[in-house]
Design a protein around this motif. Structure first.
Motif, PDB file in Angstrom:
ATOM      1  N   THR A 252     -67.766  61.766  -4.118  1.00  0.00           N
ATOM      2  CA  THR A 252     -66.817  60.369  -4.197  1.00  0.00           C
ATOM      3  C   THR A 252     -66.253  60.133  -2.663  1.00  0.00           C
ATOM      4  O   THR A 252     -66.184  58.832  -2.437  1.00  0.00           O
ATOM      5  N   ASP A 294     -68.460  47.513  -2.076  1.00  0.00           N
ATOM      6  CA  ASP A 294     -67.943  47.913  -3.342  1.00  0.00           C
ATOM      7  C   ASP A 294     -68.914  48.637  -4.277  1.00  0.00           C
ATOM      8  O   ASP A 294     -68.646  49.695  -4.977  1.00  0.00           O
ATOM      9  N   LYS A 297     -69.438  52.236  -3.250  1.00  0.00           N
ATOM     10  CA  LYS A 297     -68.367  53.129  -3.656  1.00  0.00           C
ATOM     11  C   LYS A 297     -68.294  53.687  -4.914  1.00  0.00           C
ATOM     12  O   LYS A 297     -67.933  54.671  -5.342  1.00  0.00           O
ATOM     13  N   GLU A 298     -68.824  52.818  -5.821  1.00  0.00           N
ATOM     14  CA  GLU A 298     -68.765  53.096  -7.416  1.00  0.00           C
ATOM     15  C   GLU A 298     -70.423  53.324  -7.673  1.00  0.00           C
ATOM     16  O   GLU A 298     -71.242  52.330  -7.623  1.00  0.00           O
ATOM     17  N   LYS A 301     -72.388  51.264  -9.788  1.00  0.00           N
ATOM     18  CA  LYS A 301     -72.540  49.662  -9.377  1.00  0.00           C
ATOM     19  C   LYS A 301     -73.903  49.881  -8.146  1.00  0.00           C
ATOM     20  O   LYS A 301     -74.268  48.710  -7.637  1.00  0.00           O
TER      21      LYS A 301
END
Length: 382
Positions: A252, A294, A297-298, A301
Motif C-alpha cells: 500500500t 489514482d 494507488k488503488e 483500479k
C-alpha cells in the motif's frame, strides 16, 4: 583465427548489433534481428578462451575464472564500445558482445515521440522507467534522455551502470559515470552515496532488487529525477513488477510512493521493417496523469490504466497495439510482424480494421464534398 579486433570490425561494418562467440560454432552476428554466420571456421574452446583473455584485463580474467561469468566493457578505437558478457558453457568459454555506438541518437532518430520525451526529460523530479525485453534498445533510449538533459540544462547527472556502455562528455551538465565492480561495489551502495553527492539526475542501469527499487523511489521522492530500466513487456506489467518486489504488507505504501513519483513509463520493442532494411521501434507510453496516479494507488483500479492510455492520446499516451496499428498503416511494418508483437492480436486487428474503415470514409467524404461543390459552381454560372 581472426584477431578479435579484426573480427569485431568486420561485424560492425556488416551492421551487427550483437556478436556471439562460442566453441563448436562459427562466429555469429545479429543483423536486423537475425543471427548471421561470419565465415565457416568453427571456433575451438582454445579460440574462445583466447578471445576472452584479449577482451578482459588480467584482473577481470582472474575474476572470471573464479566466478565463471563476468560483465565488462571493451573499447575499439575509432569503432565504438562493446558491452561484454563472458560465461562458461559445457566447460568452454562463451562470449556475447553488444555493440554500443559512439554517437548518441536523438529522439527523432530513434523513432521516439519527441515532445513527450522532451517533457519527461525536463521534469525536475520523479521516476522515468524504460522497459522492454533484452535487445529492445532500452540503454540507447536512456542515453538519449541523458544526452538531451546534458545538452539543454545545467544539471549534475550521476549514472550507475554495470558496465558503463555509452560515454557522456560534459556539456551544459556535469556527468559522473560509475561502473559497478570498478568504481563502486553494487547498485545499492552507489545509490546510497549518490544521495550525498548533490545530484539532480540519477540514472540506474537496471532495477534488479527490492533495495534498489526502494532507493530509487526514495531518491525520486526527495527532489531528484531518477531514470532506470526493467525487463518488463509493457506499462501495466511494469507497475505490477515494481510493486511485486515488496512484501504484501508493504505494498500500500509502495503504491502511493510509486504513483506520486511516476513521471512516465516508456515500453519498447524492436520490429523488422516491411522493406527489410533495419528495424523499427514500437512504443507504449504511460504518463503520470492524475487518473493514472489514482489508478496505481488503488489496486482494484490498476487494470483501468490501459483505458487511460487508449483514450488520453492528446497527452501523448498510447498502447503498443495502437502504435503497431499506426506503424502498419504507414507501411513501416507488415501485418504479420504487428500480430507477432501485439499485446493483444485481437485488439490490434480491430485497430487496423478501424483505421482502414476511417480512411475509406475520409476518401468517400472528400469525393462526396467535391461533387456538390462542382454542381454549385455550375449553378452559379447559370
Amino acid at each position: 583465427m581472426f584477431r578479435i579486433d579484426e573480427l569485431l570490425i568486420e561485424m560492425i561494418n556488416a551492421g551487427a548489433s550483437d556478436v556471439h562467440l562460442q566453441a563448436g560454432s562459427p562466429p555469429m552476428g545479429r543483423i536486423h534481428g537475425d543471427l548471421v554466420q561470419f565465415g565457416s571456421k568453427v571456433l575451438r574452446p582454445e579460440d574462445t578462451a583466447a578471445y576472452a583473455q584479449a577482451l578482459l584485463s588480467p584482473e577481470q580474467w582472474e575474476d572470471f575464472e573464479f566466478r565463471n561469468e563476468l560483465d565488462a566493457a571493451y573499447s575499439l578505437a575509432g569503432h565504438g564500445r562493446f558491452r561484454v558478457n563472458v560465461f562458461r558453457q559445457r566447460g568452454s568459454v562463451g562470449i556475447v558482445l553488444r555493440v554500443v555506438r559512439d554517437q548518441i541518437p536523438d529522439f527523432e532518430t530513434l523513432g521516439l515521440p519527441q515532445e513527450v520525451m522532451r517533457t519527461m526529460a525536463e521534469s525536475p523530479r520523479g521516476l522515468i522507467l524504460v522497459t522492454g525485453p533484452t535487445g529492445s534498445g532500452k540503454s540507447t533510449t536512456l542515453a538519449s534522455v541523458l544526452d538531451h538533459i546534458n545538452r539543454t540544462h545545467a544539471r549534475h547527472i550521476i549514472t550507475i551502470e554495470d558496465p558503463i556502455e555509452i560515454m557522456h562528455r560534459n556539456r551544459k551538465s556535469i556527468v559522473v559515470q560509475r561502473e559497478v565492480g570498478v568504481d563502486t561495489r553494487d547498485f545499492r551502495t552507489a545509490l546510497k552515496y549518490a544521495m550525498r553527492q548533490d545530484p539532480d539526475v540519477i540514472m540506474i542501469g537496471e532495477m534488479r532488487d527490492k533495495e534498489t527499487v526502494e532507493a530509487a523511489l526514495t531518491a525520486a521522492q526527495t527532489g531528484h529525477l531518477v531514470l532506470s530500466t526493467l525487463h518488463t513487456q509493457d506499462a501495466l506489467r511494469t507497475i505490477n513488477r515494481v510493486i511485486d518486489f515488496f512484501q504484501p504488507y508493504e505494498r500500500t505504501e509502495v503504491r502511493n510512493l510509486f504513483a506520486e513519483s511516476l513521471v512516465g513509463i516508456v515500453s519498447q520493442r524492436l520490429l523488422r521493417r516491411a522493406d527489410g532494411h533495419g528495424r523499427a521501434l514500437a512504443t507504449e507510453i504511460l504518463l503520470g496523469t492524475p487518473l493514472v496516479v489514482d489508478s496505481i494507488k488503488e489496486e482494484d483500479k490498476t487494470p483501468l490504466i490501459k483505458d487511460a492510455m487508449l483514450e488520453d492520446n492528446l497527452r501523448g499516451m498510447h498502447t503498443f497495439d495502437q502504435h503497431l496499428a499506426q506503424l502498419y498503416m504507414q507501411g513501416v511494418i507488415s501485418m504479420e510482424e504487428g500480430l507477432e508483437a501485439a499485446t493483444s492480436s485481437h485488439e490490434y486487428r480491430l485497430l487496423v480494421t478501424k483505421a482502414d474503415f476511417e480512411g475509406e470514409k475520409a476518401i468517400e467524404s472528400d469525393q462526396g464534398y467535391n461533387r456538390p461543390q462542382a454542381h454549385s459552381q455550375t449553378f452559379g454560372r447559370r
